[in-house]
Design a protein around this motif. Structure first.
Motif, PDB file in Angstrom:
ATOM      1  N   THR A 114       0.836  -1.206   0.000  1.00  0.00           N
ATOM      2  CA  THR A 114       0.000   0.000   0.000  1.00  0.00           C
ATOM      3  C   THR A 114       0.871   1.255   0.000  1.00  0.00           C
ATOM      4  OG1 THR A 114      -1.790  -1.150   1.128  1.00  0.00           O
ATOM      5  CG2 THR A 114      -1.786   1.260   1.270  1.00  0.00           C
ATOM      6  N   THR A 115       1.883   1.278   0.845  1.00  0.00           N
ATOM      7  CA  THR A 115       2.793   2.424   0.890  1.00  0.00           C
ATOM      8  C   THR A 115       3.525   2.583  -0.438  1.00  0.00           C
ATOM      9  OG1 THR A 115       3.088   2.131   3.266  1.00  0.00           O
ATOM     10  CG2 THR A 115       4.748   3.459   2.123  1.00  0.00           C
ATOM     11  N   ALA A 116       3.973   1.476  -1.013  1.00  0.00           N
ATOM     12  CA  ALA A 116       4.655   1.527  -2.311  1.00  0.00           C
ATOM     13  C   ALA A 116       3.731   2.100  -3.382  1.00  0.00           C
ATOM     14  CB  ALA A 116       5.143   0.139  -2.715  1.00  0.00           C
ATOM     15  N   GLN A 117       2.447   1.759  -3.338  1.00  0.00           N
ATOM     16  CA  GLN A 117       1.503   2.289  -4.337  1.00  0.00           C
ATOM     17  C   GLN A 117       1.309   3.797  -4.160  1.00  0.00           C
ATOM     18  OE1 GLN A 117       0.181   0.537  -7.053  1.00  0.00           O
ATOM     19  NE2 GLN A 117      -0.076   2.680  -7.590  1.00  0.00           N
ATOM     20  N   VAL A 118       1.255   4.263  -2.924  1.00  0.00           N
ATOM     21  CA  VAL A 118       1.154   5.709  -2.664  1.00  0.00           C
ATOM     22  C   VAL A 118       2.381   6.421  -3.235  1.00  0.00           C
ATOM     23  CG1 VAL A 118       1.151   7.463  -0.835  1.00  0.00           C
ATOM     24  CG2 VAL A 118      -0.340   5.458  -0.648  1.00  0.00           C
ATOM     25  N   ILE A 119       3.545   5.835  -3.037  1.00  0.00           N
ATOM     26  CA  ILE A 119       4.785   6.402  -3.566  1.00  0.00           C
ATOM     27  C   ILE A 119       4.728   6.443  -5.092  1.00  0.00           C
ATOM     28  CG2 ILE A 119       7.265   5.978  -3.840  1.00  0.00           C
ATOM     29  CD1 ILE A 119       7.135   4.833  -0.911  1.00  0.00           C
ATOM     30  N   LEU A 120       4.324   5.337  -5.700  1.00  0.00           N
ATOM     31  CA  LEU A 120       4.239   5.292  -7.165  1.00  0.00           C
ATOM     32  C   LEU A 120       3.231   6.295  -7.712  1.00  0.00           C
ATOM     33  CD1 LEU A 120       4.577   1.483  -7.899  1.00  0.00           C
ATOM     34  CD2 LEU A 120       6.060   3.323  -8.741  1.00  0.00           C
ATOM     35  N   ASN A 121       2.129   6.486  -7.001  1.00  0.00           N
ATOM     36  CA  ASN A 121       1.147   7.478  -7.444  1.00  0.00           C
ATOM     37  C   ASN A 121       1.772   8.872  -7.476  1.00  0.00           C
ATOM     38  OD1 ASN A 121      -0.726   5.438  -7.611  1.00  0.00           O
ATOM     39  ND2 ASN A 121      -1.786   5.986  -5.724  1.00  0.00           N
ATOM     40  N   ARG A 122       2.568   9.184  -6.469  1.00  0.00           N
ATOM     41  CA  ARG A 122       3.256  10.488  -6.429  1.00  0.00           C
ATOM     42  C   ARG A 122       4.257  10.592  -7.570  1.00  0.00           C
ATOM     43  NH1 ARG A 122       3.442  15.677  -4.134  1.00  0.00           N
ATOM     44  NH2 ARG A 122       2.369  14.762  -2.372  1.00  0.00           N
ATOM     45  N   LEU A 123       5.005   9.524  -7.790  1.00  0.00           N
ATOM     46  CA  LEU A 123       6.041   9.544  -8.821  1.00  0.00           C
ATOM     47  C   LEU A 123       5.463   9.546 -10.230  1.00  0.00           C
ATOM     48  CD1 LEU A 123       8.627   7.071  -7.252  1.00  0.00           C
ATOM     49  CD2 LEU A 123       8.583   9.572  -7.128  1.00  0.00           C
ATOM     50  N   ASP A 124       4.193   9.176 -10.344  1.00  0.00           N
ATOM     51  CA  ASP A 124       3.533   9.138 -11.650  1.00  0.00           C
ATOM     52  C   ASP A 124       3.082  10.526 -12.115  1.00  0.00           C
ATOM     53  OD1 ASP A 124       2.674   7.657 -13.884  1.00  0.00           O
ATOM     54  OD2 ASP A 124       0.602   7.685 -13.135  1.00  0.00           O
ATOM     55  N   ARG A 125       3.203  11.509 -11.238  1.00  0.00           N
ATOM     56  CA  ARG A 125       2.832  12.870 -11.614  1.00  0.00           C
ATOM     57  C   ARG A 125       3.785  13.372 -12.691  1.00  0.00           C
ATOM     58  NH1 ARG A 125       1.397  15.751  -5.814  1.00  0.00           N
ATOM     59  NH2 ARG A 125      -0.351  14.390  -5.314  1.00  0.00           N
ATOM     60  N   PRO A 126       3.370  14.402 -13.430  1.00  0.00           N
ATOM     61  CA  PRO A 126       4.224  14.911 -14.518  1.00  0.00           C
ATOM     62  C   PRO A 126       5.587  15.399 -14.030  1.00  0.00           C
ATOM     63  CG  PRO A 126       2.009  15.854 -14.637  1.00  0.00           C
ATOM     64  CD  PRO A 126       2.094  15.101 -13.346  1.00  0.00           C
ATOM     65  N   ILE A 127       6.587  15.176 -14.842  1.00  0.00           N
ATOM     66  CA  ILE A 127       7.936  15.639 -14.546  1.00  0.00           C
ATOM     67  C   ILE A 127       7.891  17.148 -14.321  1.00  0.00           C
ATOM     68  CG2 ILE A 127      10.230  15.985 -15.560  1.00  0.00           C
ATOM     69  CD1 ILE A 127       9.859  13.261 -16.935  1.00  0.00           C
ATOM     70  N   GLY A 128       8.567  17.593 -13.283  1.00  0.00           N
ATOM     71  CA  GLY A 128       8.587  19.010 -12.932  1.00  0.00           C
ATOM     72  C   GLY A 128       7.448  19.417 -12.011  1.00  0.00           C
ATOM     73  N   ASN A 129       6.490  18.499 -11.798  1.00  0.00           N
ATOM     74  CA  ASN A 129       5.323  18.799 -10.958  1.00  0.00           C
ATOM     75  C   ASN A 129       5.003  17.680  -9.980  1.00  0.00           C
ATOM     76  OD1 ASN A 129       4.439  21.404 -12.118  1.00  0.00           O
ATOM     77  ND2 ASN A 129       4.241  20.181 -13.981  1.00  0.00           N
ATOM     78  N   ARG A 130       6.007  16.928  -9.611  1.00  0.00           N
ATOM     79  CA  ARG A 130       5.761  15.800  -8.701  1.00  0.00           C
ATOM     80  C   ARG A 130       5.554  16.235  -7.261  1.00  0.00           C
ATOM     81  NH1 ARG A 130       9.854  12.474 -12.170  1.00  0.00           N
ATOM     82  NH2 ARG A 130       8.363  11.143 -13.259  1.00  0.00           N
ATOM     83  N   PHE A 131       6.093  17.397  -6.913  1.00  0.00           N
ATOM     84  CA  PHE A 131       5.987  17.925  -5.556  1.00  0.00           C
ATOM     85  C   PHE A 131       5.672  19.409  -5.639  1.00  0.00           C
ATOM     86  CE2 PHE A 131       8.982  14.408  -5.577  1.00  0.00           C
ATOM     87  CZ  PHE A 131       8.520  13.619  -4.542  1.00  0.00           C
TER      88      PHE A 131
END
Length: 182
Positions: free
Chosen positions: A96-113
């Motif tokens: 579950t934690t890994a999926q949350v991480i992947l969801n964040r990393l799946d955001r567009p480059i330059g806009n992940r955070f």
């Protein structure tokens, strides 16, 4: 006799008294055989910071010792959790934690955070995005990556870069998942 090698008198190292006090406290916490044993977790160790002083302990040696200490506390925490919840529940939590991480990393480059203000520094977006691509390959494709790589990654500063706290929290989550599935 010193616990760790010292830096030269003209160079900064970790405050020796703070390091020694922390290690004594960590030993009592790990042994847990006294009523005054402090509560300490692997995450607490990961977030430990020391002041700096000239001629202090070598940061490289202390950091390596803290990583080993974190691993030891993490292994014990896993065993306690495994006994209480079972192996399958632990892996479900890590998944579950890994999926949350992947969801964040799946955001567009330059806009992940979120970005820091243009007047303040954050982490260099390109550096973080490049490391995020490696993390994605680790989680999705099983590409080898060590906990050490996650713990020691550094990013250049950039005005208006990614907010450091968000990136650091994600890296903590990655470390937790990696330690959980060892």
């Amino acid at each position: 006799m010193s616990t760790f090698p010292h830096t030269r008198k003209s160079k900064l190292g970790y405050d020796t008294e703070q390091v020694d006090e922390f290690l004594q406290s960590a030993r009592r916490a790990y042994d847990g055989d006294t009523p005054d044993a402090p509560a300490l977790t692997a995450a607490d160790i990961r977030h430990t910071a020391f002041g700096m002083e000239k001629g202090g302990y070598s940061t490289t040696h202390v950091d390596a010792a803290l990583e080993r200490l974190e691993d030891a506390f993490s292994a014990r925490e896993r065993e306690v959790a495994r006994a209480a919840k079972g192996e399958a529940a632990l892996f479900d939590e890590a998944r579950t934690t890994a999926q949350v991480i992947l969801n964040r990393l799946d955001r567009p480059i330059g806009n992940r955070f979120d970005r820091a203000s243009i007047f303040t520094y954050g982490y260099n977006r390109s550096d973080v995005d490049r490391f995020a691509a490696r993390l994605t390959r680790y989680f999705q494709d099983g590409k080898p990556m060590s906990v050490e790589e996650v713990r020691t990654v550094t990013f250049r500063p950039q005005r208006g870069g990614y907010k450091e706290i968000q990136v650091d929290l994600l890296l903590d989550g990655v470390t937790d998942v990696m330690l959980a599935v060892r």
